[in-house]
Design a protein around this motif. Structure first.
Motif, PDB file in Angstrom:
ATOM      1  N   SER A  35      -0.797  -2.707   0.390  1.00  0.00           N
ATOM      2  CA  SER A  35      -2.115  -2.107   0.577  1.00  0.00           C
ATOM      3  C   SER A  35      -2.080  -0.677   0.074  1.00  0.00           C
ATOM      4  O   SER A  35      -1.146   0.069   0.375  1.00  0.00           O
ATOM      5  CB  SER A  35      -2.497  -2.153   2.064  1.00  0.00           C
ATOM      6  OG  SER A  35      -3.773  -1.591   2.239  1.00  0.00           O
ATOM      7  N   PRO A  36      -3.069  -0.274  -0.716  1.00  0.00           N
ATOM      8  CA  PRO A  36      -3.143   1.126  -1.120  1.00  0.00           C
ATOM      9  C   PRO A  36      -3.604   1.966   0.065  1.00  0.00           C
ATOM     10  O   PRO A  36      -4.297   1.464   0.956  1.00  0.00           O
ATOM     11  CB  PRO A  36      -4.190   1.142  -2.230  1.00  0.00           C
ATOM     12  CG  PRO A  36      -4.918  -0.131  -2.149  1.00  0.00           C
ATOM     13  CD  PRO A  36      -4.163  -1.082  -1.272  1.00  0.00           C
ATOM     14  N   CYS A  37      -3.185   3.223   0.073  1.00  0.00           N
ATOM     15  CA  CYS A  37      -3.477   4.115   1.201  1.00  0.00           C
ATOM     16  C   CYS A  37      -4.308   5.284   0.687  1.00  0.00           C
ATOM     17  O   CYS A  37      -4.183   5.680  -0.471  1.00  0.00           O
ATOM     18  CB  CYS A  37      -2.148   4.609   1.772  1.00  0.00           C
ATOM     19  SG  CYS A  37      -2.297   5.766   3.141  1.00  0.00           S
ATOM     20  N   THR A  38      -5.100   5.861   1.574  1.00  0.00           N
ATOM     21  CA  THR A  38      -5.820   7.080   1.217  1.00  0.00           C
ATOM     22  C   THR A  38      -4.834   8.150   0.749  1.00  0.00           C
ATOM     23  O   THR A  38      -5.157   8.973  -0.092  1.00  0.00           O
ATOM     24  CB  THR A  38      -6.612   7.593   2.438  1.00  0.00           C
ATOM     25  OG1 THR A  38      -7.395   6.501   2.923  1.00  0.00           O
ATOM     26  CG2 THR A  38      -7.541   8.724   2.071  1.00  0.00           C
ATOM     27  N   SER A  39      -3.604   8.105   1.291  1.00  0.00           N
ATOM     28  CA  SER A  39      -2.586   9.068   0.862  1.00  0.00           C
ATOM     29  C   SER A  39      -2.261   8.907  -0.627  1.00  0.00           C
ATOM     30  O   SER A  39      -1.989   9.893  -1.308  1.00  0.00           O
ATOM     31  CB  SER A  39      -1.319   8.913   1.700  1.00  0.00           C
ATOM     32  OG  SER A  39      -1.635   9.060   3.061  1.00  0.00           O
ATOM     33  N   ASP A  40      -2.280   7.661  -1.162  1.00  0.00           N
ATOM     34  CA  ASP A  40      -2.064   7.477  -2.597  1.00  0.00           C
ATOM     35  C   ASP A  40      -3.162   8.209  -3.380  1.00  0.00           C
ATOM     36  O   ASP A  40      -2.909   8.770  -4.447  1.00  0.00           O
ATOM     37  CB  ASP A  40      -2.093   5.977  -2.960  1.00  0.00           C
ATOM     38  CG  ASP A  40      -0.911   5.207  -2.386  1.00  0.00           C
ATOM     39  OD1 ASP A  40       0.235   5.626  -2.637  1.00  0.00           O
ATOM     40  OD2 ASP A  40      -1.121   4.192  -1.700  1.00  0.00           O
ATOM     41  N   ILE A  41      -4.353   8.199  -2.826  1.00  0.00           N
ATOM     42  CA  ILE A  41      -5.487   8.879  -3.491  1.00  0.00           C
ATOM     43  C   ILE A  41      -5.262  10.399  -3.468  1.00  0.00           C
ATOM     44  O   ILE A  41      -5.441  11.076  -4.474  1.00  0.00           O
ATOM     45  CB  ILE A  41      -6.823   8.504  -2.785  1.00  0.00           C
ATOM     46  CG1 ILE A  41      -7.019   6.985  -2.786  1.00  0.00           C
ATOM     47  CG2 ILE A  41      -8.010   9.229  -3.420  1.00  0.00           C
ATOM     48  CD1 ILE A  41      -7.093   6.341  -4.150  1.00  0.00           C
TER      49      ILE A  41
END
Ligand code: NAD
Ligand code: ZN
Length: 351
Positions: A35-41
């Motif tokens: 799952s992508p995370c807001t942290s990746d953003i």
């Protein structure tokens, strides 16, 4: 092998990398769901960790073990495992001091897509497999399992850092997946009133499901004023910040009572300073504690959270709104997190 990477600030793309190799205590895992995370953003599009080149993204994954080192005792090839976002070096002084998240230096327990390549790859490397992996229960869905790795441990940490007592009044600011888990954690710890601050209907519905007693919309006026009015000018015992801007900290300090705690798990991605309002902080004498932390990882933490799900204390199914199928959907899923449509809480990619 193929992986999806941050090429530089604001640029992402598919790249080829060498397949990682397991050291004696390590494992190589093939992801089953990520799952992508807001942290990746924050990392890619705000440059929150500075510029990084060709670093594979992602730190939320469950998978199947492809290789184990010679000294790994409790796991074998073929085991299905939950991999925490935070994988500390358990032989470190910071662990002895009680802060595994910072083993080896500040935030250095956060290795994936920070100190090494992340999990958006055909294979990824896990340090100290016996201490950092947990077996995934057979009857747990991949979607729920991957929510334990970061969203659940972070939201619950928000509630732990806030030191919620039975009957505490709590405000949770930001009700994406982390804030929703902070609400669930606050309820489990015995909070009384739980005021959730958010705006999107899908998040508000989920906040009510997880235990919010009141909803405040930050888009319809200053939340500090709204919450002071709701509490008849008294404020609340605990505030958990799981979204927002530096100004959110001002609001949190304003609404927390003397002796209260502001617990931040939000990733402040921009700017050099965070503001503390002088008068509302009692000119420095209000006994208002401000604390912020990276989520706990490691095997025991995962096993304890797994039990909360297994014994029906928490239902994680409400967090996942978008399910993609196929390895090559990682890019689309990550960009969904960037755009954040009205109906999104968390996307999961099933591989
Ligand atoms: P999210 O973006 O899904 O949720 C944040 C929510 O806050 C959004 O719904 C957004 O609309 C809302 N928001 C924005 N401005 C606001 C404001 N002024 N007041 C109230 N709400 C506001 O993100 P998430 O996945 O739930 O993660 C929340 C934060 O936690 C992110 O910053 C993420 O990077 C961080 N995070 C920290 C850790 C940790 O270990 N501490 C781990 C994972 C994520
Ligand atoms: Zn994360």
């Amino acid at each position: 092998m193929k992986g999806f990477a941050m090429l530089s600030i604001n640029k992402v793309g598919w790249i080829e990398k060498e397949k990682p190799v397991a050291g004696p205590y390590d494992a190589i895992v093939r992801p089953l769901a990520v799952s992508p995370c807001t942290s990746d953003i924050h990392t890619v599009f705000e440059g929150a960790l500075g510029d990084r080149h060709d670093m594979l993204l992602g730190h939320e994954a469950v998978g199947v073990i492809d290789e184990v080192g010679s000294e790994v005792k409790d796991f074998k090839v073929g085991d299905r495992v939950i991999v925490p976002a935070i994988t500390p070096d358990w032989r470190s002084l910071e662990v002895q001091a009680g802060f595994p998240q910072h083993s080896g230096g500040m935030l250095a327990g956060w290795k994936f897509s920070n100190f090494k390549d992340g999990v958006f790859a055909e294979y990824f490397h896990v340090n100290d497999a016996d201490m950092n992996l947990a077996l995934m229960p057979d009857d747990m869905s991949l979607e729920s399992a991957v929510m334990i790795t970061d969203m659940m441990t972070t939201g619950f940490h928000g509630a732990e850092l806030a030191n919620i007592q039975m009957g505490s009044s709590v405000v949770v600011i930001g009700i994406g997946a982390v804030g929703l888990m902070a609400i669930a954690g606050a309820k489990l710890r015995g909070a009384g009133r739980i005021i959730a601050v958010g705006s999107r209907p899908i998040c508000i519905e989920a906040a009510n499901f997880y235990g919010a007693t009141d909803i405040v919309n930050y888009k319809t006026g200053d939340i500090a004023k709204q919450i002071m009015a709701l509490t008849k000018g008294k404020g609340v015992d605990r505030v958990i910040i799981a979204g927002g801007t530096p100004e959110t900290l001002i609001q949190a300090v304003t609404i927390v009572k003397p002796g209260g705690v502001v617990s931040n798990v939000n990733y402040h991605g921009k700017g050099d300073f965070l503001p503390i309002p002088r008068l509302e902080w009692g000119c420095g004498m209000a006994h208002k504690t401000i604390v912020g932390g990276l989520c706990p990882g490691g095997r025991l933490r995962m096993e304890m959270l797994i039990d909360l799900v297994k014994y029906n204390r928490v239902d994680l199914s409400r967090l996942v709104t978008h399910v993609y199928h196929g390895f090559d959907k990682m890019e689309e899923a990550l960009l969904t997190m960037k755009v954040k449509s009205k109906d999104l809480i968390k996307p999961v990619v099933i591989i």
